[in-house]
Design an enzyme around this catalytic site. Structure first.
Site, short mmCIF file in Angstrom:
data_model
loop_
_atom_site.label_atom_id
_atom_site.label_comp_id
_atom_site.label_asym_id
_atom_site.label_seq_id
_atom_site.Cartn_x
_atom_site.Cartn_y
_atom_site.Cartn_z
N ALA A 63 -59.15 30.38 45.12
CA ALA A 63 -59.89 31.02 44.18
C ALA A 63 -59.91 30.31 43.03
O ALA A 63 -58.34 30.13 42.60
CB ALA A 63 -59.94 32.73 44.46
N GLY A 102 -57.89 31.46 49.00
CA GLY A 102 -59.37 31.43 49.36
C GLY A 102 -59.81 30.31 50.02
O GLY A 102 -60.90 30.40 50.72
N GLU A 105 -58.84 30.87 53.46
CA GLU A 105 -60.05 31.92 54.22
C GLU A 105 -61.03 31.43 54.47
O GLU A 105 -61.62 31.79 55.49
CB GLU A 105 -59.95 33.11 53.18
CG GLU A 105 -58.61 33.72 53.00
CD GLU A 105 -58.78 34.92 51.62
OE1 GLU A 105 -58.79 34.46 50.47
OE2 GLU A 105 -58.60 35.93 52.00
N GLU A 125 -51.09 34.31 47.91
CA GLU A 125 -51.73 35.40 46.96
C GLU A 125 -50.46 36.09 46.43
O GLU A 125 -50.73 36.57 45.26
CB GLU A 125 -52.89 36.09 47.49
CG GLU A 125 -54.29 35.43 47.72
CD GLU A 125 -54.45 34.53 48.80
OE1 GLU A 125 -53.43 34.46 49.41
OE2 GLU A 125 -55.55 34.32 49.01
N1 3HC Z 1 -57.36 27.99 40.23
C1 3HC Z 1 -57.66 27.27 38.90
N2 3HC Z 1 -57.05 26.31 38.44
C2 3HC Z 1 -56.04 25.91 39.47
C3 3HC Z 1 -55.70 26.48 40.96
C4 3HC Z 1 -56.52 27.51 41.02
N3 3HC Z 1 -56.65 28.22 42.34
N4 3HC Z 1 -54.87 25.79 41.48
C5 3HC Z 1 -54.41 24.83 40.53
N5 3HC Z 1 -55.02 24.83 39.16
C6 3HC Z 1 -55.21 23.86 38.40
C7 3HC Z 1 -53.62 23.88 37.61
O1 3HC Z 1 -53.57 24.90 36.45
C8 3HC Z 1 -53.52 22.38 37.25
O2 3HC Z 1 -54.43 22.37 35.69
P1 3HC Z 1 -54.28 21.43 34.52
O3 3HC Z 1 -54.34 20.10 35.20
O4 3HC Z 1 -55.26 21.89 33.66
O5 3HC Z 1 -52.77 21.86 33.95
C9 3HC Z 1 -54.35 21.70 38.21
O6 3HC Z 1 -55.17 22.52 38.87
C10 3HC Z 1 -53.40 20.78 38.93
O7 3HC Z 1 -52.62 21.80 39.55
P2 3HC Z 1 -51.06 21.36 39.75
O8 3HC Z 1 -50.50 20.76 38.65
O9 3HC Z 1 -50.33 22.50 40.30
O10 3HC Z 1 -51.15 20.24 40.87
P3 3HC Z 1 -50.06 19.96 42.13
O11 3HC Z 1 -50.72 18.83 42.95
O12 3HC Z 1 -48.79 19.87 41.65
O13 3HC Z 1 -50.48 21.26 43.00
C11 3HC Z 1 -51.58 23.02 44.36
C12 3HC Z 1 -51.60 21.57 43.62
C13 3HC Z 1 -50.53 22.90 45.41
C14 3HC Z 1 -52.83 23.39 44.80
C15 3HC Z 1 -51.01 23.94 43.11
O14 3HC Z 1 -52.03 23.84 42.07
C16 3HC Z 1 -51.35 25.42 43.73
O15 3HC Z 1 -50.35 25.77 44.24
N6 3HC Z 1 -52.13 26.05 43.23
C17 3HC Z 1 -52.26 27.45 43.47
C18 3HC Z 1 -52.80 27.91 44.98
C19 3HC Z 1 -52.88 29.35 44.89
O16 3HC Z 1 -52.35 30.12 44.74
N7 3HC Z 1 -54.03 29.88 45.60
C20 3HC Z 1 -54.63 31.18 45.75
C21 3HC Z 1 -55.35 31.69 44.70
S1 3HC Z 1 -55.59 33.20 44.81
C22 3HC Z 1 -57.02 33.53 45.77
O17 3HC Z 1 -57.46 32.32 46.58
C23 3HC Z 1 -57.66 34.70 46.14
C24 3HC Z 1 -58.34 34.85 47.32
O18 3HC Z 1 -57.58 35.57 48.13
C25 3HC Z 1 -59.56 35.51 46.96
#
Ligand code: 3HC
Length: 690
Positions: A63, A102, A105, A125
């Site tokens: 998400a 997400g 999911e 999450e």
């Molecule tokens: N939402 C918004 N922005 C995100 C994001 C997300 N889920 N994931 C990454 N970004 C952004 C980062 O802030 C960064 O932005 P910037 O360039 O402006 O600084 C850019 O994307 C690149 O991210 P990384 O520098 O971390 O890039 P990497 O290639 O090193 O890693 C990744 C990529 C493995 C996808 C890592 O970014 C990551 O782990 N992201 C989070 C994943 C996550 O936690 N997902 C779950 C979200 S909660 C959810 O989904 C709820 C659901 O159950 C409803």
């Protein structure tokens, strides 16, 4: 306006492509685009099957975390996924990169999943203080069972394609052409009955599984709410039908979404991604093939091991041949432990032992190194002597770095003919395990030298934070400030064990006095003596630590310090307590008692105050950088977001009010930072304007 979701179809197969850089997060526009595509597909009888794929570097990474602080905007992801699953045409998710949260999911709502062999899936999450909120807690157990789901959901661990295939998450793994493999699977299944996870019965299980998991989580994620909430939800819904389970998931998710812990964990997530935004970001780093390390003690061998683990070649210098051999063996010992932990392949270890690690007593062997890190004894004269030697032997373009934790990097650079190529690289012990690295930038350093430090940090997988030159840079300077405050607390009436207990209640792994005993009290003692000539005579100075050291009680290694270790289990040391009592009497302090909250309030305010001074002086670029340092180097609980985040949550005016109240008792220490004052004033003016 371009849409982040496109739909194309040919020969009865539709391909949906999500293209929302950088990581295809499911923003409102993506959710809407998916819902619109589903409506078109449902209405088009010529479409018989669908492939869901993503453009760019990854499948949907979750998400959009940036939307979490705002009110939810429809359509909801869980409804979009339900729409995909309900289609009466098979949908295959084609996964590359990382399908997280997400994103995973979404893939679970598809009827089949094909993963590229380099792809990962996971539900991270809980690491953001929430639980999966789009069906992950209900569909995953129905696919892989409760035990494996508890493991993935409560840890947030990522699973690679091979394991996903074994667990039954992936139906196929693509070696090369992902879309081709997805199409092949789709054609095989096109006429088969459509499997929907929501149609399956709950993956009921024995209650003992949950009891055991609860114990593990209590130790692993102490103080953190979301892993426990996730486990409770899995237990509660283990016998529920799908719709009931989804409703409970939505309730728990909504309750956590904007909780204090979720806000803190989101803050630190984004702060860790900001640290690379430095003024030198556009400078070209020097390519570093070979690394030199001077000093084969704990720190030097840890740095060497870290570089070797990252595939670099290392030359390790010690004062004589025997010491060099000892250092080499210590570094290899660390790597052997990495082999045992499965972090290093035996073949790589053999290659390192056979030639990638070279230990020597001759500085001349550093002639080819692109970057040399000095990790010798913490003494300015010793370090300056080493830098004079290094300057002679290292090639002119090589960057020279010191691993000092307190000394003036500029004064070390000044003894060389290349001060513009000298930086600080402050690793944390054990350097091959700890993720934090402070890149210390003296005034004369050229951008390329700084960029080289950051490039090395990335290569070693470190969290590199830029710091300016001052006593202790970011982390140790804050540590000094709160250690001083802890000393005031024991002189004012708290017992060291009470202060330590307050630290642990707060979520830190160790108390400040236990930590000093473990590190050896002589380190701080030497440091205090070195700083004594520069100490402001008005400063309140607590002598307790010095008096304990004078008795030879240098901490754990001596069997005594603030605690006595002679009985195996540490107990408060009688003599330390007597010294504390005598010092109170000598200074005429009327001892008072402190609650755990009062103790941590003072400690936290000391951290915040020093953090604000650090910002004020431009030592740290952003307050988030300070939080990243405290969380990754000093055990500050991640789920509290760091001291500066806590200050923001408290409100800066309130922080200042509390600091000013403490300043009435001790004007020197509590001199509030000018920045904090300015921010609070600005806020007050803003509030007055209404
Ligand atoms: N939402 C918004 N922005 C995100 C994001 C997300 N889920 N994931 C990454 N970004 C952004 C980062 O802030 C960064 O932005 P910037 O360039 O402006 O600084 C850019 O994307 C690149 O991210 P990384 O520098 O971390 O890039 P990497 O290639 O090193 O890693 C990744 C990529 C493995 C996808 C890592 O970014 C990551 O782990 N992201 C989070 C994943 C996550 O936690 N997902 C779950 C979200 S909660 C959810 O989904 C709820 C659901 O159950 C409803």
């Amino acid at each position: 306006m371009t849409t982040p979701v496109s739909l194309s179809h040919a020969d009865g197969i539709a391909v949906i492509t999500i293209d929302n850089p950088p990581v295809n997060a499911v923003s409102q526009a993506v959710r809407q685009g998916l819902a619109d595509s589903m409506a078109k597909i449902a209405a088009d009888a010529s479409i018989r099957g669908i492939i869901l794929s993503c453009a760019g570097r990854t499948f949907v990474a979750g998400a959009d975390i940036r939307e979490f602080g705002k009110p939810p905007a429809p359509p909801m992801l869980r409804d979009v996924i339900a729409g995909i699953e309900a289609l009466d045409k098979p949908v295959v998710a084609a996964i590359h990169g990382t399908a997280l949260g997400g994103g995973f999911e979404l893939a679970l709502g598809c009827h089949y999943r094909v993963m590229h062999r380099s792809a990962f899936v996971g539900l991270p999450e809980v690491t953001l203080g929430i639980i999966p909120g789009a069906g992950g807690t209900q569909r995953l157990p129905r696919l892989i069972g409760i035990q494996a789901s508890i493991d993935m959901i409560t840890s947030g661990r990522r699973v690679d394609a091979a394991e996903a295939l074994k667990l039954g998450i992936a139906d196929a793994v693509a070696e090369g052409d992902l879309l081709g493999s997805a199409r092949k699977l789709l054609m095989e299944k096109i006429a088969a009955p459509i499997p929907r996870l929501s149609d399956r019965p709950p993956a009921a299980t024995a209650p003992e599984i949950f009891a055991k998991a609860r114990q593990q989580i209590a130790t692993r994620a102490r103080g953190q709410i979301s892993p426990v909430s996730a486990l409770d939800l899995l237990a509660e819904t283990a016998h529920m039908d799908f719709a009931q389970g989804m409703a409970r998931e939505a309730e728990i998710f909504a309750g956590l979404r904007n909780s204090g812990q979720a806000r803190a964990l989101r803050h630190i997530f984004f702060a860790e991604r900001e640290i690379g935004k430095i003024p030198e970001a556009d400078a070209r780093p020097l390519p570093v093939a070979g690394l030199g390390v001077v000093g084969g003690g704990l720190m030097g061998t840890g740095i060497a091991a870290s570089a070797l683990l990252a595939g670099m070649n290392v030359t390790l210098i010690e004062r004589d041949a025997a010491s060099a051999e000892g250092a080499r063996n210590r570094a290899l010992g660390l790597l052997k432990a990495s082999v045992e932990r499965g972090k290093l392949a035996q073949a790589d270890y053999d290659a390192i032992a056979a030639g990638r690690l070279h230990a020597s007593a001759s500085y001349a062997d550093l002639a080819e190194a692109d970057l040399v890190i000095e990790a010798a004894f913490e003494d300015l004269a010793v370090k300056q002597a080493i830098f004079r030697e290094l300057d002679k032997v290292a090639k002119p373009e090589a960057v020279l770095a010191t691993n000092t934790s307190y000394l003036d990097v500029g004064a070390i650079a000044a003894v060389t003919a290349r001060p513009e190529r000298v930086i600080g690289l402050h690793f944390f012990s054990p350097a091959h395990i700890m993720k934090l690295l402070e890149v210390v930038v003296p005034p004369k350093a050229r951008p390329e030298a700084v960029a080289t430090g950051f490039a090395l940090g990335r290569r070693l997988g470190k969290i590199a934070v830029r710091a300016g030159v001052c006593d202790g840079f970011i982390g140790n300077r804050i540590l000094s400030a709160y250690r001083k405050q802890a000393d005031y607390l024991i002189e004012d009436g708290a017992a060291p064990a009470e202060v330590d207990a307050a630290f642990k209640n707060f979520g830190l792994p160790m108390g400040v006095f236990e930590m000093q005993d473990m590190a050896g009290l002589d380190i701080g003692w030497a440091n205090r003596r070195a700083l004594a000539p520069r100490r402001d005579p008005r400063e309140r100075y607590v002598e307790i630590g010095d008096l304990i050291c004078e008795r030879g009680h240098l901490g754990r290694k001596a069997g005594r310090g603030y605690y006595n270790y002679s009985g195996g289990v540490p107990v408060p040391d009688d003599e330390a307590l007597a010294i504390i009592a005598a010092e109170r009497t000598r200074k005429g302090i009327v001892s008072r008692s402190f609650t755990s909250d009062e103790i941590m309030d003072r400690i936290l305010l000391a951290m915040i105050n020093e953090g604000a001074r650090i910002l004020d002086e431009g030592i740290a670029l952003r307050s988030g950088d300070i939080d990243v340092v405290m969380v990754n180097g000093y055990g500050f609980p991640r789920w509290r977001g760091g001291p500066m985040h806590m200050a923001d949550e408290m409100g800066l005016a309130e922080v200042l009010r509390r600091i000013e109240a403490l300043a009435r008792d001790d004007t020197w220490f509590w001199k509030p930072s000018g920045l904090l004052k300015q921010l609070a004033d600005a806020k007050r003016r803003f509030a007055d304007k209404g």
